[in-house]
Design an enzyme around this catalytic site. Sequence first.
Site, short mmCIF file in Angstrom:
data_model
loop_
_atom_site.label_atom_id
_atom_site.label_comp_id
_atom_site.label_asym_id
_atom_site.label_seq_id
_atom_site.Cartn_x
_atom_site.Cartn_y
_atom_site.Cartn_z
N ASP A 1 20.12 75.06 44.11
CA ASP A 1 20.04 74.94 42.88
C ASP A 1 18.79 74.47 42.46
O ASP A 1 18.23 74.58 41.08
CB ASP A 1 21.34 74.26 42.29
N CYS B 1 26.32 88.62 42.22
CA CYS B 1 25.47 88.10 40.87
C CYS B 1 23.89 88.23 41.62
O CYS B 1 23.68 88.51 42.59
CB CYS B 1 25.90 86.77 40.33
N ARG C 1 24.06 78.31 30.10
CA ARG C 1 25.58 78.08 30.83
C ARG C 1 25.76 76.48 31.52
O ARG C 1 26.81 76.11 31.95
CB ARG C 1 25.59 79.23 31.80
N ARG D 1 28.80 87.10 46.11
CA ARG D 1 29.53 85.57 46.21
C ARG D 1 30.94 85.80 46.84
O ARG D 1 31.83 85.97 46.37
CB ARG D 1 29.80 85.31 44.50
N LYS E 1 28.13 69.79 35.86
CA LYS E 1 28.72 71.16 35.67
C LYS E 1 29.53 71.24 36.84
O LYS E 1 30.87 71.75 36.73
CB LYS E 1 27.68 72.32 35.19
N ASN E 2 28.93 71.29 38.04
CA ASN E 2 29.72 71.68 39.28
C ASN E 2 30.70 70.82 39.81
O ASN E 2 31.40 70.98 40.71
CB ASN E 2 28.59 71.89 40.37
C1 EPZ Z 1 28.55 76.23 44.49
O1 EPZ Z 1 28.78 77.49 44.47
C2 EPZ Z 1 27.89 75.95 43.16
N1 EPZ Z 1 28.73 76.22 41.88
C3 EPZ Z 1 26.54 76.83 43.19
O2 EPZ Z 1 25.78 76.38 41.97
C4 EPZ Z 1 25.51 76.29 44.43
O3 EPZ Z 1 24.43 77.05 44.53
C5 EPZ Z 1 26.55 76.73 45.74
O4 EPZ Z 1 27.70 75.44 45.46
C6 EPZ Z 1 25.70 76.22 47.00
O5 EPZ Z 1 25.45 74.77 46.76
C7 EPZ Z 1 29.68 75.60 41.79
O6 EPZ Z 1 29.62 74.39 42.45
C8 EPZ Z 1 30.58 75.77 40.58
P1 EPZ Z 1 29.25 78.08 48.21
P2 EPZ Z 1 29.93 77.98 45.69
O7 EPZ Z 1 30.48 78.55 48.44
O8 EPZ Z 1 31.09 77.02 46.06
C9 EPZ Z 1 28.50 81.67 51.39
C10 EPZ Z 1 24.53 76.82 39.82
O9 EPZ Z 1 23.37 77.24 39.76
N2 EPZ Z 1 30.19 81.75 50.97
O10 EPZ Z 1 28.97 76.58 48.63
O11 EPZ Z 1 30.35 79.43 45.11
C11 EPZ Z 1 27.96 81.95 49.75
O12 EPZ Z 1 27.74 83.32 49.73
C12 EPZ Z 1 25.65 77.49 40.87
O13 EPZ Z 1 24.98 75.57 39.47
C13 EPZ Z 1 30.69 82.74 52.24
O14 EPZ Z 1 30.09 83.27 52.73
O15 EPZ Z 1 28.84 78.18 46.69
C14 EPZ Z 1 26.78 81.23 50.10
O16 EPZ Z 1 25.65 81.89 50.81
C15 EPZ Z 1 25.04 78.57 41.54
N3 EPZ Z 1 31.95 82.86 52.03
C16 EPZ Z 1 27.06 79.92 50.76
O17 EPZ Z 1 28.29 80.43 51.69
C17 EPZ Z 1 32.71 82.16 51.07
O18 EPZ Z 1 34.10 82.20 51.21
C18 EPZ Z 1 27.52 78.60 50.04
O19 EPZ Z 1 28.32 79.20 49.14
C19 EPZ Z 1 32.22 81.28 49.90
C20 EPZ Z 1 30.85 81.20 50.34
#
Ligand code: EPZ
Length: 431
Positions: free
Chosen positions: A309, A116, A401, A121, A22-23
């Site tokens: 995850d 969420c 989802r 996010r 998915k990701n």
């Molecule tokens: C990806 O989300 C995945 N989703 C998430 O999977 C996964 O949990 C996450 O990476 C972490 O591995 C997809 O790939 C579609 P991040 P993403 O930006 O990219 C912080 C699932 O269950 N952050 O790597 O949105 C954020 O709050 C989903 O399949 C900032 O601070 O996650 C988090 O604490 C849920 N500023 C950390 O970084 C930003 O601009 C990692 O988030 C962006 C993120």
Amino acid sequence: MDCYLVEGGAKLSGTVQVNGSKNAALPILAVSLMTGGRCTFRNVPVIRDLQTQVKILNTLGIESQWDGHTVTTKVVDTYNSVAPYELVKTMRAGVCVLGPLLGMRGQATVSLPGGCVIGERPIDLHLKGLAALGAEIAFDQGNIHVKAPRGGLKGATIYLGGKFGSSVLATDNVMCAAVFAKGVTVIECAACEPEVVDLADCLNAMGAKITGAGSPRITIHGVKRLKGVDWSVIPDRIETATFLIAGAITQSPITIAGGRPDHQLAVLDVLRQMGVEVKRNGSKMTVVPGGRPKSAELATLPYPAFPTDVQSPMLALMAIANGTSIVTERIYPDRFMAAAEMKRLGANIAVSNGQAVIQGVERLQGAPVMASDLRCGAALVLAGLAAQGQTRVSRIYHVERGYERFEERLRKLGAKISRVSEESVEAAAGA
Ligand code: EPZ
């Protein structure tokens, strides 16, 4: 609304085939915005989030055809570059159209993803990276508008680490926008997830010049245009881990086929600490149960460390382990909704300041529980497989989802799980 009914205690057997990631598929489908050519994406999971992504792309002028697990796309118009709030609010990953649109069309508007259930996010890192390439950023009525300067985006060296380390989708967005930027872009503290590598490999197959994906430093040499692509998405490592834990929690020697064992090292290491060996034969992984699992400790961190995850599914296994386990959540410190629901099943879990202490119990007791996000929902099903009696998991739209035909595939492995309407369950209870 439907729910899952799970009768605990069944032993599983047989083989389950892993679906596409998915990701990986979500950002990869967005590259259809970056070319005038047709694209064919294979091994795309047929799940709600990808259907949402196809709808978002459709509003942006991309026509898509589904055929089984293959999606073909073509650009029919490019006049709209505003991703609709109604769709993006249902799936935050819709933000991954930002970089492709900015790079290809010089502008994009996407609604600011709110929070969420797993936590805030933010997208400050996405915007920091795009601004470093010269994009003008504006906010208005909950939307982000990004616009390339008159002369186009210019390559830059960008440190993309945040307070939680690297960001997967921020790395994707900046990498996509940089493909068309003049000169060279270097992303420091890039996310190393396999899904980022899959996206970079797909872009390179379209004519991009990206090196270093999978390492914390990614270098992108700007190019003028990209051609269409025929791309097959990597297997889903989170789904793989979910099924590995299904085997471990029921002490069943099931085989997971079509996965990537090399993407699973952190999960396999924790399972090994818990006394659960996994035999590898090429891409096949077979669970070798070793009696009641032992306790373990883990912290979730960016890849290649233990994935956030898989945190909720692993809580289910630790809930019945022999001893005290500790889980420290370093990516989404509030991501412990599954723990609250597992306590309804008799789990002994204390959560505070981003850490869960799990005192394993011999047996969980079935009860009605509620999914709050897709990984929590999957974890509750796993807990139900090991619980005594019946567990009812509500709000399974969360699970659907991210997991294709989840209950059907578990049933094929011998799990006693069915999907029924809540009304029929209430009616039977009331009768
Ligand atoms: C990806 O989300 C995945 N989703 C998430 O999977 C996964 O949990 C996450 O990476 C972490 O591995 C997809 O790939 C579609 P991040 P993403 O930006 O990219 C912080 C699932 O269950 N952050 O790597 O949105 C954020 O709050 C989903 O399949 C900032 O601070 O996650 C988090 O604490 C849920 N500023 C950390 O970084 C930003 O601009 C990692 O988030 C962006 C993120």
